[in-house]
Design a protein around this motif. Structure first.
Motif, PDB file in Angstrom:
ATOM      1  N   MET A 183       0.849  -1.208   0.000  1.00  0.00           N
ATOM      2  CA  MET A 183       0.000   0.000   0.000  1.00  0.00           C
ATOM      3  C   MET A 183       0.882   1.255   0.000  1.00  0.00           C
ATOM      4  N   GLN A 184       0.503   2.231  -0.788  1.00  0.00           N
ATOM      5  CA  GLN A 184       1.287   3.465  -0.828  1.00  0.00           C
ATOM      6  C   GLN A 184       1.192   4.216   0.495  1.00  0.00           C
ATOM      7  N   THR A 185       2.298   4.794   0.936  1.00  0.00           N
ATOM      8  CA  THR A 185       2.264   5.521   2.205  1.00  0.00           C
ATOM      9  C   THR A 185       2.208   7.026   1.963  1.00  0.00           C
ATOM     10  N   TYR A 186       1.789   7.737   2.995  1.00  0.00           N
ATOM     11  CA  TYR A 186       1.769   9.199   2.946  1.00  0.00           C
ATOM     12  C   TYR A 186       2.059   9.711   4.341  1.00  0.00           C
ATOM     13  N   TYR A 187       2.988  10.667   4.432  1.00  0.00           N
ATOM     14  CA  TYR A 187       3.400  11.184   5.746  1.00  0.00           C
ATOM     15  C   TYR A 187       3.373  12.708   5.713  1.00  0.00           C
ATOM     16  N   VAL A 188       2.550  13.287   6.570  1.00  0.00           N
ATOM     17  CA  VAL A 188       2.438  14.753   6.636  1.00  0.00           C
ATOM     18  C   VAL A 188       2.694  15.211   8.075  1.00  0.00           C
ATOM     19  N   THR A 189       3.393  16.336   8.220  1.00  0.00           N
ATOM     20  CA  THR A 189       3.713  16.840   9.559  1.00  0.00           C
ATOM     21  C   THR A 189       3.337  18.313   9.704  1.00  0.00           C
ATOM     22  N   THR A 190       3.124  18.722  10.953  1.00  0.00           N
ATOM     23  CA  THR A 190       3.043  20.157  11.283  1.00  0.00           C
ATOM     24  C   THR A 190       4.334  20.481  12.034  1.00  0.00           C
ATOM     25  N   PRO A 191       4.637  21.770  12.230  1.00  0.00           N
ATOM     26  CA  PRO A 191       5.745  22.070  13.135  1.00  0.00           C
ATOM     27  C   PRO A 191       5.336  21.577  14.523  1.00  0.00           C
ATOM     28  N   ILE A 192       6.306  21.351  15.382  1.00  0.00           N
ATOM     29  CA  ILE A 192       5.940  21.073  16.775  1.00  0.00           C
ATOM     30  C   ILE A 192       5.940  22.420  17.489  1.00  0.00           C
ATOM     31  N   TYR A 193       4.922  22.640  18.294  1.00  0.00           N
ATOM     32  CA  TYR A 193       4.677  23.981  18.832  1.00  0.00           C
ATOM     33  C   TYR A 193       5.380  24.200  20.164  1.00  0.00           C
ATOM     34  N   TYR A 194       5.929  25.402  20.331  1.00  0.00           N
ATOM     35  CA  TYR A 194       6.607  25.746  21.581  1.00  0.00           C
ATOM     36  C   TYR A 194       5.606  25.752  22.726  1.00  0.00           C
ATOM     37  N   VAL A 195       6.086  25.335  23.886  1.00  0.00           N
ATOM     38  CA  VAL A 195       5.177  25.299  25.037  1.00  0.00           C
ATOM     39  C   VAL A 195       5.289  26.548  25.908  1.00  0.00           C
ATOM     40  N   ASN A 196       6.016  27.569  25.414  1.00  0.00           N
ATOM     41  CA  ASN A 196       6.038  28.815  26.195  1.00  0.00           C
ATOM     42  C   ASN A 196       4.956  29.773  25.714  1.00  0.00           C
ATOM     43  N   ASP A 197       4.062  29.284  24.853  1.00  0.00           N
ATOM     44  CA  ASP A 197       2.990  30.123  24.325  1.00  0.00           C
ATOM     45  C   ASP A 197       1.702  29.296  24.307  1.00  0.00           C
ATOM     46  N   GLU A 198       0.579  29.983  24.253  1.00  0.00           N
ATOM     47  CA  GLU A 198      -0.713  29.298  24.176  1.00  0.00           C
ATOM     48  C   GLU A 198      -1.034  28.995  22.717  1.00  0.00           C
ATOM     49  N   PRO A 199      -1.870  28.004  22.461  1.00  0.00           N
ATOM     50  CA  PRO A 199      -2.297  27.782  21.080  1.00  0.00           C
ATOM     51  C   PRO A 199      -2.988  29.036  20.527  1.00  0.00           C
ATOM     52  N   HIS A 200      -2.668  29.427  19.304  1.00  0.00           N
ATOM     53  CA  HIS A 200      -3.384  30.547  18.673  1.00  0.00           C
ATOM     54  C   HIS A 200      -3.738  30.195  17.236  1.00  0.00           C
ATOM     55  N   LEU A 201      -4.290  31.185  16.542  1.00  0.00           N
ATOM     56  CA  LEU A 201      -4.767  30.974  15.175  1.00  0.00           C
ATOM     57  C   LEU A 201      -3.717  30.342  14.259  1.00  0.00           C
ATOM     58  N   GLY A 202      -2.455  30.772  14.404  1.00  0.00           N
ATOM     59  CA  GLY A 202      -1.386  30.263  13.542  1.00  0.00           C
ATOM     60  C   GLY A 202      -1.186  28.757  13.703  1.00  0.00           C
ATOM     61  N   HIS A 203      -1.201  28.294  14.958  1.00  0.00           N
ATOM     62  CA  HIS A 203      -1.020  26.859  15.215  1.00  0.00           C
ATOM     63  C   HIS A 203      -2.203  26.064  14.657  1.00  0.00           C
ATOM     64  N   MET A 204      -3.367  26.648  14.849  1.00  0.00           N
ATOM     65  CA  MET A 204      -4.600  25.992  14.408  1.00  0.00           C
ATOM     66  C   MET A 204      -4.611  25.858  12.878  1.00  0.00           C
ATOM     67  N   TYR A 205      -4.115  26.894  12.216  1.00  0.00           N
ATOM     68  CA  TYR A 205      -4.124  26.944  10.748  1.00  0.00           C
ATOM     69  C   TYR A 205      -3.301  25.803  10.137  1.00  0.00           C
ATOM     70  N   THR A 206      -2.044  25.694  10.549  1.00  0.00           N
ATOM     71  CA  THR A 206      -1.194  24.640   9.960  1.00  0.00           C
ATOM     72  C   THR A 206      -1.748  23.264  10.275  1.00  0.00           C
ATOM     73  N   THR A 207      -2.282  23.111  11.477  1.00  0.00           N
ATOM     74  CA  THR A 207      -2.746  21.783  11.876  1.00  0.00           C
ATOM     75  C   THR A 207      -3.997  21.398  11.079  1.00  0.00           C
ATOM     76  N   ILE A 208      -4.862  22.365  10.825  1.00  0.00           N
ATOM     77  CA  ILE A 208      -6.049  22.080  10.000  1.00  0.00           C
ATOM     78  C   ILE A 208      -5.614  21.719   8.572  1.00  0.00           C
ATOM     79  N   ALA A 209      -4.664  22.470   8.045  1.00  0.00           N
ATOM     80  CA  ALA A 209      -4.185  22.186   6.684  1.00  0.00           C
ATOM     81  C   ALA A 209      -3.632  20.761   6.599  1.00  0.00           C
ATOM     82  N   ALA A 210      -2.826  20.398   7.585  1.00  0.00           N
ATOM     83  CA  ALA A 210      -2.247  19.049   7.589  1.00  0.00           C
ATOM     84  C   ALA A 210      -3.356  18.003   7.719  1.00  0.00           C
ATOM     85  N   ASP A 211      -4.368  18.329   8.510  1.00  0.00           N
ATOM     86  CA  ASP A 211      -5.469  17.385   8.706  1.00  0.00           C
ATOM     87  C   ASP A 211      -6.220  17.132   7.395  1.00  0.00           C
TER      88      ASP A 211
END
Ligand code: MSP
Length: 514
Positions: free
Chosen positions: A1-29
C-alpha cells in the motif's frame, strides 16, 4: 500500500495555542484525510517542542519546573485538537523518552560521519540580561559602536564558550544540487528562490550545543553540553516515524512538512543538510505558508489580539473555521482574518451554494417522489455534462491537494456546486412535475442527489462533521466519514433506484451579517 506522511511544526510550550497553530494543523489534517480517503497508508504527526532556554525561563518566571509548564500547555493542545476534528495519528513531545533516544542516535550518526567537531563559540553577552548578541544584532540595533546591550543599554562583553559545531558549510553544494534537481522540494516558488539565494550566499558551520542552560537533551558522552534546540526539534519527524529502531522508518521520507514562513531556513537548509550528513533520505517537500493578521493587524501578545482557538470555537463551528481558513487565502500567502470576510464567505459559498443545492434537491425529491429515488432514464446532454464535471472535479481536487492548493480545490468544488444549481434552473423540475414528465423528473432528481453525494465526499476532508450530516441525509443512515474510501465510494451511479433519502434539514443556515 502506498504511504503518505504529513507533519506540522511542533509547537513551543512557552505560548498558548493561537490561530497560527490551528491553521497549519487544519491544513495538515485536510491532507491526511484526503490521502486516507484515497486509500493511502497515512501517518499524520503533530506535537510540541518543549526544550530550550526560552521554555526554561518561562517556567522559572512562573516558579515551576519546565516539565510542569510543558505538561500544562500540552494539555491545551491535546484538548483542542478533538474540537477541531484533527485526526493526527501521533502526538510527539520532545521531552519524551523515545525522542531523547532518537536525538542522541542522530547526534551519534552525525558525529560518526565526521560532521560534528568541538570548537569555541564567540559572542557578545549582557550579564545582567543573560542574553547573547551577535555582531549583526548589535549593528542592527545601533549598539555596535558603543558595545552596549540593545535591551538595557549596559555594556556587553565578548565571551567564548566551548561548543560543538555542525559542518553545515560542507553541504552547501550538495544542497544546492538537490534543490535545483527537485523543483518541488520547496514551495511555494518564492520561498524556493529565497532559500536558493540564501544558500548561494554561503553556509557557515552551525553551533549545535550550549552549556549555559540545562533544559534539553545532553550531548552523548559530554553531558555538560545540551544539544541545540533545532537539532532536537527537527529530529521529531524521524522519532515519531520509528527512528532509530527502524533506520529508515516505513513512512520516511515525509511527503510534506507544512511550516510557517518564519521557520523556512531551519527546515529547508539545516534539516536537509543534517539528513544528508546522517545518510538518510530527505523529505519530499517543504511547504511554507503565510501569516495571518487579525482585522488588519499583526497578532501579538502585547496587543492582546492573538486569536485563541477556544474563543473562536465559541462563536463559529469548527468546520466553518476550517473551510474559511483554507478557502480565503492561497496557502503560502499572508492573509487577514476578519469576521466580515468569514461571514461573507460562509453565506455565499456554504449557505447559498452548497446548502441551497442540498435543501432544494432533497425538498423536491420529497415533494415529488416521497424522498424515493426513481429510475434513471436516458441521459441527455445536460446530464452527461454534469457527470463529466463531477468526474473532472474529483481529478482536479486530487491534483490541487497534491500541491497543497487548498483554496483551488475548494474553488473547484464550488464551481461544480454552482453547476448543480444551474442544472436545477435549466431543468426546472417543478415544470416537469406539473407537465407529468415523471421519467425525466426522476432522471434529473437522481443526477442532483448523486452529484451531492460526490460533492460531500470530496468536501469531507475539509468539513468532516458537516459532511457526515450531509451524507447522512443523502444515505438515510449514519455515515462514518473516516471509513469512506474513493475506491468504494467515488464512482458515479452508486445510489440505486428505490433508495430513500431523508427530508431536507438545513446544515448551513445563513449567518446574520450585522
Ligand atoms: N517550535 C518551533 C517549530 C519547530 S518544528 C521542528 C516553532 N514553534 S511556534 O510555536 O513558535 O510556531 C509554530 C508555527 O506557528 C510556525 O510555523 C509559525 O509560522 C506559525 N505561526 C505563528 N504565528 C502565525 C500567524 N500569525 N499566522 C500563521 N502562522 C503563524 O516555531
Amino acid at each position: 500500500m502506498q504511504t503518505y506522511y504529513v507533519t506540522t511544526p511542533i509547537y513551543y510550550v512557552n505560548d498558548e495555542p493561537h490561530l497560527g497553530h490551528m491553521y497549519t494543523t487544519i491544513a495538515a489534517d485536510v491532507l491526511a484525510r484526503h490521502q486516507r480517503l484515497s486509500g493511502k497508508d497515512t501517518f499524520f504527526l503533530t506535537g510540541t517542542d518543549e526544550h530550550g532556554q526560552k521554555v526554561q525561563q518561562a517556567a522559572e518566571a512562573r516558579g515551576i519546573a519546565p516539565i510542569d509548564l510543558a505538561n500544562q500547555v500540552v494539555e491545551r493542545y491535546e484538548s483542542l485538537w478533538p474540537e477541531l476534528h484533527i485526526s493526527h495519528d501521533d502526538f510527539i513531545r520532545t521531552s519524551s523518552e523515545r525522542h531523547h533516544k532518537a536525538v542522541q542516535a542522530m547526534w551519534r550518526r552525525l558525529e560518526g560521519a565526521g560532521a560534528i567537531y568541538k570548537d569555541f563559540y564567540e559572542d557578545w553577552y549582557c550579564i545582567p540580561c543573560e542574553t547573547y548578541w551577535t555582531e549583526t544584532q548589535l549593528k542592527d540595533a545601533e549598539c555596535w559602536e558603543t558595545h552596549t546591550c540593545p535591551d538595557c543599554q549596559r555594556a556587553v562583553e565578548k565571551i567564548q564558550e566551548e561548543s560543538y559545531f555542525f559542518r553545515l558549510s560542507a553541504f552547501q553544494e550538495p544542497l544546492l544540487a538537490h534543490i535545483r534537481a527537485n523543483p518541488d522540494f520547496i514551495a511555494p516558488e518564492s520561498r524556493r528562490n529565497e532559500v536558493l539565494s540564501f544558500v548561494e550566499g554561503g553556509l557557515r558551520d552551525l553551533s549545535v550545543s550550549r552549556t549555559t542552560f540545562s533544559w534539553g537533551i545532553p550531548v552523548p558522552g559530554d553531558e555538560k553540553h545540551v544539544i541545540y534546540v533545532w537539532i532536537d526539534a527537527l529530529t521529531n519527524y524521524l522519532t515519531a516515524a520509528g527512528f532509530p529502531e527502524q533506520e529508515i522508518p516505513k513512512h520516511w521520507p515525509a511527503d510534506v512538512h507544512l511550516i510557517g514562513k518564519d521557520i523556512l531556513r531551519f527546515h529547508a537548509v539545516y534539516w536537509p543538510c543534517m539528513l544528508m550528513a546522517a545518510g538518510l533520505p530527505l523529505p519530499k517537500r517543504i511547504y511554507a505558508h503565510g501569516w495571518w493578521t487579525v482585522e488588519g493587524e499583526k497578532m501579538s501578545k502585547s496587543k492582546g489580539n492573538a486569536l485563541r482557538p477556544a474563543d473562536l470555537l465559541e462563536h463559529y463551528e469548527s468546520d466553518v473555521l476550517r473551510y474559511f481558513l483554507l478557502r480565503e487565502v492561497p496557502f503560502g500567502q499572508d492573509g487577514d482574518f476578519s469576521v466580515e470576510a468569514l461571514k461573507s464567505r460562509y453565506n455565499s459559498e456554504l449557505a447559498n451554494d452548497v446548502g441551497n443545492l442540498l435543501n432544494r434537491s432533497l425538498a423536491m425529491l420529497k415533494k415529488y417522489n416521497n424522498s424515493i429515488l426513481g429510475a434513471r432514464g436516458d441521459e441527455q446532454e445536460m446530464d452527461r455534462a454534469l457527470i463529466a464535471d463531477v468526474e473532472a472535479m474529483q481529478r482536479d481536487v486530487d491534483a490541487y491537494l497534491q500541491r497543497q492548493a487548498f483554496h483551488l480545490a475548494l474553488e473547484r468544488i464550488n464551481q461544480l456546486v454552482k453547476h448543480g444549481n444551474r442544472y436545477v434552473e435549466e431543468n426546472a423540475p417543478w415544470g416537469l412535475a406539473k407537465a407529468g414528465e415523471t421519467a425525466r423528473l426522476n432522471t434529473v432528481l437522481y443526477h442532483l442527489v448523486e452529484s451531492l453525494r460526490l460533492i460531500a465526499l470530496q468536501l469531507s476532508p475539509f468539513m468532516p462533521e458537516k459532511m457526515a450530516v450531509m451524507l447522512g441525509q443523502i444515505m438515510n443512515d449514519d455515515v462514518d466519514v473516516n471509513a469512506l474510501r474513493l475506491l468504494d465510494d467515488a464512482g458515479w451511479g452508486k445510489l440505486q433506484e428505490g433508495h430513500v433519502c431523508q427530508a431536507a434539514s438545513p446544515i448551513f443556515p445563513r449567518m446574520d451579517v450585522a
